[in-house]
Enzyme design. Structure first.
Site, PDB file in Angstrom:
ATOM      1  CE1 TYR A  38      -3.793   2.116   0.015  1.00 39.63           C
ATOM      2  CE2 TYR A  38      -3.501   2.432   2.368  1.00 39.63           C
ATOM      3  CZ  TYR A  38      -4.157   2.738   1.191  1.00 39.63           C
ATOM      4  OH  TYR A  38      -5.165   3.654   1.202  1.00 39.63           O
ATOM      5  CE  LYS A  93     -22.734 -19.908 -16.879  1.00 38.71           C
ATOM      6  NZ  LYS A  93     -22.692 -20.799 -18.016  1.00 38.71           N
TER       7      LYS A  93
HETATM    8  C1  LIG Z   1     -25.585 -23.069 -19.227  1.00 45.12           C
HETATM    9  C2  LIG Z   1     -26.072 -21.714 -19.400  1.00 45.12           C
HETATM   10  O1  LIG Z   1     -25.293 -20.785 -19.548  1.00 45.12           O
HETATM   11  C3  LIG Z   1     -27.492 -21.472 -19.422  1.00 45.12           C
HETATM   12  O2  LIG Z   1     -28.285 -22.413 -19.341  1.00 45.12           O
HETATM   13  O3  LIG Z   1     -27.865 -20.297 -19.529  1.00 45.12           O
HETATM   14 MG   LIG Z   2     -26.185 -18.858 -19.418  1.00 49.56          MG
END
Ligand SMILES: CC(=O)C(=O)O
Ligand SMILES: [Mg+2]
Ligand SMILES: NC(=O)C1=CN([C@@H]2O[C@H](COP(=O)(O)OP(=O)(O)OC[C@H]3O[C@@H](n4cnc5c(N)ncnc54)[C@H](OP(=O)(O)O)[C@@H]3O)[C@@H](O)[C@H]2O)C=CC1
Length: 414
Positions: A38, A93
């Site tokens: 920092y 994700k």
């Molecule tokens: C797998 C995916 O991205 C969906 O079903 O929207």
């Molecule tokens: Mg999706």
């Protein structure tokens, strides 16, 4: 089922709410550490980056960081449930990026009034990240959003539901047709759904050899045909000059069914009308257009894929997006182009034909997996996916001139 619901809720609640956290990569214990991390030490990389923005790749986490960005307008097949409700999927994700490709990832859920507001929000923060993965944004807005962001951002922008899905669908389809003894160019195709995933899947299948005039696409109002006056410009590209109006009309004699629409929309009676040895990808999540057990009970000459982890042949963009970004970021690609997409299709496709290692069999709970009707596409847990797909993508980026740096030495070698 109730038990599974509770397990899923508990998985998300414990041991701490959610699925991701941030970790430190440098020491931060002593006063000296803090002086480096920092003030005053942090001023040095600040000056370097101000002089040359590429130094952000050297001194910050940017080059290994992907933003997963959604507005929650098409959450899986659950519909437009808003940005906050999309957060578990976007954290999911991020989990997949880290688990399968070692990429750090943060979910960003955007509330907005107009499409332009959304575009501005993402464009204004894009430089923070190595890449932008757009997720679960409904059609037709997703097309305008992705195009505008590709034009405005310096980092690769990729709408996963379009291109990730299309790449995996093409890889699985080419393999399934090979097993069924059919050619894509000769196949009659029914695509149920005319949104983000559907349009991109059909465009990529056409690039792989399918004939546009052999494709019947349907939306919630039925077959897309030239006499309809309610079609957006993306659907218009798939308008057929035909008198057929319903799924039953078009599925008669079809070789391929791709479902990217919603649950339980294909009946066993309709399935029975298809040509011999058909390929059925019922990809809607979490519930497919037809359940595999229902499809198998209707006929036994089909190859079946779904978007789910709990059936054979998982046709899901998880087989693509972590590795697409791994390869793109590692050569600092400024875009994700068709060459990189086709390279990913081939890499995914070929891996399914190789012998499956014991560790993958164990993780998948299988005694054996060999290329055939129940194994047309690799398992997401196959560690070779990262090597093969990321390398193919990175090579294609370099060859097609969108990489800002060369392939790293011995990149992703076995
Ligand atoms: C797998 C995916 O991205 C969906 O079903 O929207
Ligand atoms: Mg999706
Ligand atoms: N397995 C995978 O990897 C992936 C699966 N998907 C799945 O695909 C589906 C669509 O996602 P996405 O394209 O992002 O969403 P969009 O909102 O962009 O598109 C949804 C499409 O489905 C159509 N649709 C809805 N109900 C019906 C119906 N009864 N009959 C025919 N068509 C219908 C809509 O029609 P209209 O245009 O008339 O509104 C629209 O064209 C979801 O279920 C999602 O889970 C998506 C991405 C990846």
């Amino acid at each position: 089922m109730t038990d599974f619901r509770q397990q899923a809720l508990d998985y998300h609640e414990y041991p701490t709410p959610g699925k991701i956290s941030v970790e430190l990569t440098t020491p931060a214990e002593t006063s000296k550490d803090l002086a480096l991390a920092y003030s005053p030490g942090v001023a040095e990389p600040v000056r370097e980056i101000a002089q040359d923005p590429d130094n952000a790749y050297r001194y910050t986490a940017k080059g290994n960081m992907v933003a997963v960005i959604s507005n929650g307008t098409a959450i899986l097949g659950l519909g437009n449930l808003g940005p906050l409700a999309s957060k578990p999927v976007m954290e999911g994700k991020a989990l997949l990026f880290k688990r399968f490709a070692g990429l750090d990832s943060i979910d960003i859920e955007v509330s907005h009034r107009t499409t332009q507001d959304f575009i501005n929000t993402v464009a204004n923060i894009a430089d923070t990240f190595g890449g932008i993965n757009l997720e679960d944004i409904k059609a037709p807005e997703c097309f305008e959003i992705e195009q505008a962001l590709i034009e405005r951002c310096n980092v690769p922008v990729f709408h996963d539901d379009q291109h990730g899905t299309a790449i995996v669908t093409a890889a699985g389809m080419l393999n399934a047709l090979e097993i069924q003894g059919k050619k894509l160019a000769d196949s009659r195709i029914v695509c149920l759904g005319a949104g983000a995933a559907a349009i991109a899947c059909m465009e990529l299948l056409i690039k792989c050899g399918a004939q546009r005039e052999h494709i019947y696409m349907l939306d919630s109002k039925g077959v897309i045909h030239t006499r309809r006056d309610d079609l957006n410009e993306y659907k218009q590209l798939f308008a057929n000059n035909t008198d057929k109006r319903t799924l039953k009309d078009v599925i008669d004699g079809a070789d391929i069914f791709v479902g990217v629409s919603g649950p339980d929309l294909l009946s066993p009676e309709e399935l029975k009308l298809m040509a011999p040895n058909p390929v059925i990808f019922a990809c809607s999540n979490p519930d497919p257009e037809i359940k595999p057990e229902v499809a198998m009970a209707a006929r036994d000459d089909l190859i079946m894929g779904t978007g789910r982890s709990d059936y054979p042949n998982q046709v899901n963009n998880v087989l693509c997006f972590p590795f697409m970004f791994r390869g793109a970021l590692d050569v600092r690609a400024t875009a994700i182009n068709d060459e990189m997409k086709v390279a990913a299709v081939e890499a995914i496709r070929q891996l399914a034909k190789e012998e499956v290692p014991e560790s993958v069999l164990k993780g998948a709970g299988e005694k054996s997996l060999t290329f055939g009707r129940d194994y047309i596409i690799p398992k997401p847990i196959d560690p070779r996916l990262c090597q093969r797909v990321a390398r193919a993508v990175a090579e294609a980026a370099v060859k097609s001139g969108v990489a800002k740096i060369d392939m790293p030495d011995n990149y992703m070698m076995d």
